[in-house]
Write a protein that holds these residues in place. Structure first.
Motif, mmCIF file in Angstrom:
data_model
loop_
_atom_site.group_PDB
_atom_site.id
_atom_site.type_symbol
_atom_site.label_atom_id
_atom_site.label_comp_id
_atom_site.label_asym_id
_atom_site.label_seq_id
_atom_site.Cartn_x
_atom_site.Cartn_y
_atom_site.Cartn_z
ATOM 1 N N TRP A 89 17.026 1.680 -18.698
ATOM 2 C CA TRP A 89 16.767 0.669 -19.814
ATOM 3 C C TRP A 89 17.989 0.337 -21.194
ATOM 4 O O TRP A 89 17.633 -1.427 -21.406
ATOM 5 C CB TRP A 89 14.709 1.520 -20.913
ATOM 6 C CG TRP A 89 14.933 0.235 -21.474
ATOM 7 C CD1 TRP A 89 14.443 -0.896 -21.487
ATOM 8 C CD2 TRP A 89 14.748 0.942 -23.216
ATOM 9 N NE1 TRP A 89 13.834 -0.899 -22.493
ATOM 10 C CE2 TRP A 89 14.081 -0.554 -23.933
ATOM 11 C CE3 TRP A 89 15.725 2.031 -23.957
ATOM 12 C CZ2 TRP A 89 14.228 -0.594 -25.222
ATOM 13 C CZ3 TRP A 89 15.252 2.172 -25.138
ATOM 14 C CH2 TRP A 89 14.472 1.219 -26.004
ATOM 15 N N ASN A 90 17.718 1.565 -21.501
ATOM 16 C CA ASN A 90 19.620 1.023 -22.698
ATOM 17 C C ASN A 90 20.141 0.409 -21.559
ATOM 18 O O ASN A 90 21.070 -1.284 -22.496
ATOM 19 C CB ASN A 90 19.583 2.784 -23.384
ATOM 20 C CG ASN A 90 20.146 2.111 -24.492
ATOM 21 O OD1 ASN A 90 20.241 2.987 -25.099
ATOM 22 N ND2 ASN A 90 20.803 1.063 -24.902
ATOM 23 N N CYS A 91 20.653 0.547 -20.841
ATOM 24 C CA CYS A 91 22.172 0.125 -20.385
ATOM 25 C C CYS A 91 21.702 -1.124 -20.015
ATOM 26 O O CYS A 91 22.964 -2.051 -19.920
ATOM 27 C CB CYS A 91 22.468 1.148 -19.063
ATOM 28 S SG CYS A 91 23.481 2.256 -19.919
ATOM 29 N N LEU A 92 20.647 -1.428 -19.141
ATOM 30 C CA LEU A 92 20.020 -3.021 -18.450
ATOM 31 C C LEU A 92 20.084 -4.067 -19.979
ATOM 32 O O LEU A 92 20.593 -4.759 -19.700
ATOM 33 C CB LEU A 92 19.058 -2.917 -18.326
ATOM 34 C CG LEU A 92 18.376 -2.343 -17.164
ATOM 35 C CD1 LEU A 92 17.034 -2.160 -15.801
ATOM 36 C CD2 LEU A 92 19.331 -3.280 -15.931
ATOM 37 N N ARG A 93 19.513 -3.195 -21.051
ATOM 38 C CA ARG A 93 19.478 -4.407 -21.945
ATOM 39 C C ARG A 93 20.823 -4.564 -22.650
ATOM 40 O O ARG A 93 21.192 -5.519 -23.148
ATOM 41 C CB ARG A 93 18.556 -3.748 -23.103
ATOM 42 C CG ARG A 93 17.097 -3.420 -22.961
ATOM 43 C CD ARG A 93 16.617 -4.616 -22.095
ATOM 44 N NE ARG A 93 15.039 -5.059 -22.065
ATOM 45 C CZ ARG A 93 14.863 -3.624 -20.390
ATOM 46 N NH1 ARG A 93 15.658 -4.537 -19.285
ATOM 47 N NH2 ARG A 93 13.393 -4.034 -20.481
ATOM 48 N N LEU A 94 22.225 -3.503 -22.675
ATOM 49 C CA LEU A 94 23.410 -3.708 -23.580
ATOM 50 C C LEU A 94 23.748 -5.308 -22.175
ATOM 51 O O LEU A 94 25.346 -5.968 -22.523
ATOM 52 C CB LEU A 94 23.829 -2.731 -23.003
ATOM 53 C CG LEU A 94 23.574 -1.713 -23.726
ATOM 54 C CD1 LEU A 94 24.670 -0.557 -24.780
ATOM 55 C CD2 LEU A 94 23.952 -2.698 -25.620
ATOM 56 N N CYS A 95 23.266 -5.090 -20.938
ATOM 57 C CA CYS A 95 24.164 -6.156 -19.960
ATOM 58 C C CYS A 95 22.852 -7.520 -20.581
ATOM 59 O O CYS A 95 23.550 -7.810 -18.618
ATOM 60 C CB CYS A 95 23.953 -5.420 -18.243
ATOM 61 S SG CYS A 95 25.341 -4.152 -18.046
ATOM 62 N N GLY A 96 22.504 -7.463 -20.851
ATOM 63 C CA GLY A 96 21.545 -8.676 -20.822
ATOM 64 C C GLY A 96 20.546 -8.877 -19.925
ATOM 65 O O GLY A 96 19.814 -9.901 -20.251
ATOM 66 N N ASP A 97 20.565 -7.957 -19.204
ATOM 67 C CA ASP A 97 19.135 -8.199 -18.300
ATOM 68 C C ASP A 97 17.865 -7.433 -19.208
ATOM 69 O O ASP A 97 17.513 -6.210 -19.832
ATOM 70 C CB ASP A 97 19.165 -6.966 -17.548
ATOM 71 C CG ASP A 97 18.056 -6.649 -16.251
ATOM 72 O OD1 ASP A 97 16.882 -7.173 -16.492
ATOM 73 O OD2 ASP A 97 18.784 -7.141 -14.989
ATOM 74 N N ASP A 98 16.543 -8.446 -19.348
ATOM 75 C CA ASP A 98 15.621 -8.248 -20.312
ATOM 76 C C ASP A 98 14.686 -7.859 -19.060
ATOM 77 O O ASP A 98 13.280 -8.301 -19.394
ATOM 78 C CB ASP A 98 15.299 -9.293 -20.987
ATOM 79 C CG ASP A 98 16.342 -8.579 -22.680
ATOM 80 O OD1 ASP A 98 17.032 -7.973 -23.016
ATOM 81 O OD2 ASP A 98 17.326 -9.241 -22.854
ATOM 82 N N GLU A 99 15.033 -8.234 -17.683
ATOM 83 C CA GLU A 99 13.534 -8.581 -16.899
ATOM 84 C C GLU A 99 12.801 -7.342 -17.495
ATOM 85 O O GLU A 99 12.965 -5.876 -17.270
ATOM 86 C CB GLU A 99 13.837 -8.721 -15.664
ATOM 87 C CG GLU A 99 13.003 -8.422 -14.861
ATOM 88 C CD GLU A 99 13.548 -8.689 -13.605
ATOM 89 O OE1 GLU A 99 12.897 -9.408 -11.888
ATOM 90 O OE2 GLU A 99 14.753 -9.197 -13.012
ATOM 91 N N PRO A 100 11.125 -7.463 -17.227
ATOM 92 C CA PRO A 100 10.775 -6.282 -16.956
ATOM 93 C C PRO A 100 10.094 -5.863 -15.452
ATOM 94 O O PRO A 100 10.585 -6.223 -14.508
ATOM 95 C CB PRO A 100 9.345 -6.683 -17.568
ATOM 96 C CG PRO A 100 9.127 -8.339 -17.530
ATOM 97 C CD PRO A 100 10.751 -8.649 -17.572
#
Length: 257
Positions: A233-244
């Motif tokens: 979750w943390n890595c996805l959000r740092l990559c700008g991926d906010d998809e649920p």
């Protein structure tokens, strides 16, 4: 006699993309790790995000002393991941080692090879995740011994959480931890969660807990945060991926605060 093949060198090269994939996540994992790579393939890797892995030496049993021995390998491990190329995030995937080595020490070791890269660890991601879920009082479940669990309790208490209950399973070998069936984790979560807890944290990147998050949440009626789910979750959000990604639990539907 073979006739030489006439090989033509094209006078111009094709245009190059800036990167083969838009975003890059590095993973530093234990030599014995069975679980983090499959979990990150499921939860993080995509046509947009690449996951790149380096393994560092580790020998069981899982004791604070053995966990600390990984610290000198962190810089070399980070340097092996796409040398001389930037990353969007890098995760050191060991919860118990992160706690005993320390957040600042891990960040310094990784950034010695990858300056400026955001460094993610399971306990820091777990803290962010629990706070994003609004949890203040938590239960914790680990596969470790009491000795290895004590620093974990101290870490979460130091980050402001009230620990309603703490259950450990007494395993010393991370390869055995990886063999605990996800279905068993649902029963263990039910047993380990105190009635006063706002959420359950399931520690250890060896556990296949990400596969059981939804089942655990249904069983206890509360959010569940696991080590690999939180770092993904943390890595996805740092990559700008906010998809649920609700199939991996409530946390995977939230932004990174």
């Amino acid at each position: 006699m073979t006739t030489p093949v006439d090989i033509r060198l094209r006078s111009t090269r094709p245009a190059l993309d800036a990167r083969p994939l838009e975003k890059r996540v590095g993973l530093i994992i234990l030599a014995t790790d069975h679980t983090t790579e499959p979990d990150f393939r499921r939860m993080v890797a995509s046509d947009r995000i690449g996951v790149y892995v380096a393994r560092i030496p580790y020998a069981n049993p899982t004791t604070p002393e053995n966990l600390r021995k990984m610290q000198p390998s962190l810089t070399a491990g980070a340097a092996l991941i796409l040398p001389d190329e930037p990353l969007d995030a890098i995760c050191y995937s060991c919860t118990s080692a992160s706690v005993v080595i320390g957040d600042a020490e891990i960040e310094a070791a990784v950034q010695a090879a990858k300056p400026g890269v955001p460094v993610v660890t399971p306990p820091t991601a777990g803290v962010h995740g629990l706070k994003a879920l609004g949890a203040r009082t938590i239960s914790i479940l680990t596969p470790y011994t009491v000795e290895t669990s004590r620093p974990m309790a101290a870490y979460f208490a130091a980050h402001g959480f009230e620990i309603a209950s703490f259950t450990c399973l007494g395993f010393e070998d991370d390869r055995e931890m990886a063999r605990i069936a996800p279905a068993s984790l649902v029963d263990l979560a039910r047993e380990a969660t105190d009635a006063k807890a706002d959420a359950l944290f399931v520690s250890c990147t060896a556990l296949r807990a990400a596969l059981a998050v939804v089942g655990m949440e249904e069983a206890i009626g509360r959010p569940v945060v696991t080590s690999n789910q939180a770092t993904a979750w943390n890595c996805l959000r740092l990559c700008g991926d906010d998809e649920p990604r609700a199939e991996f639990g409530r946390l995977m539907t939230l932004p990174l605060n």
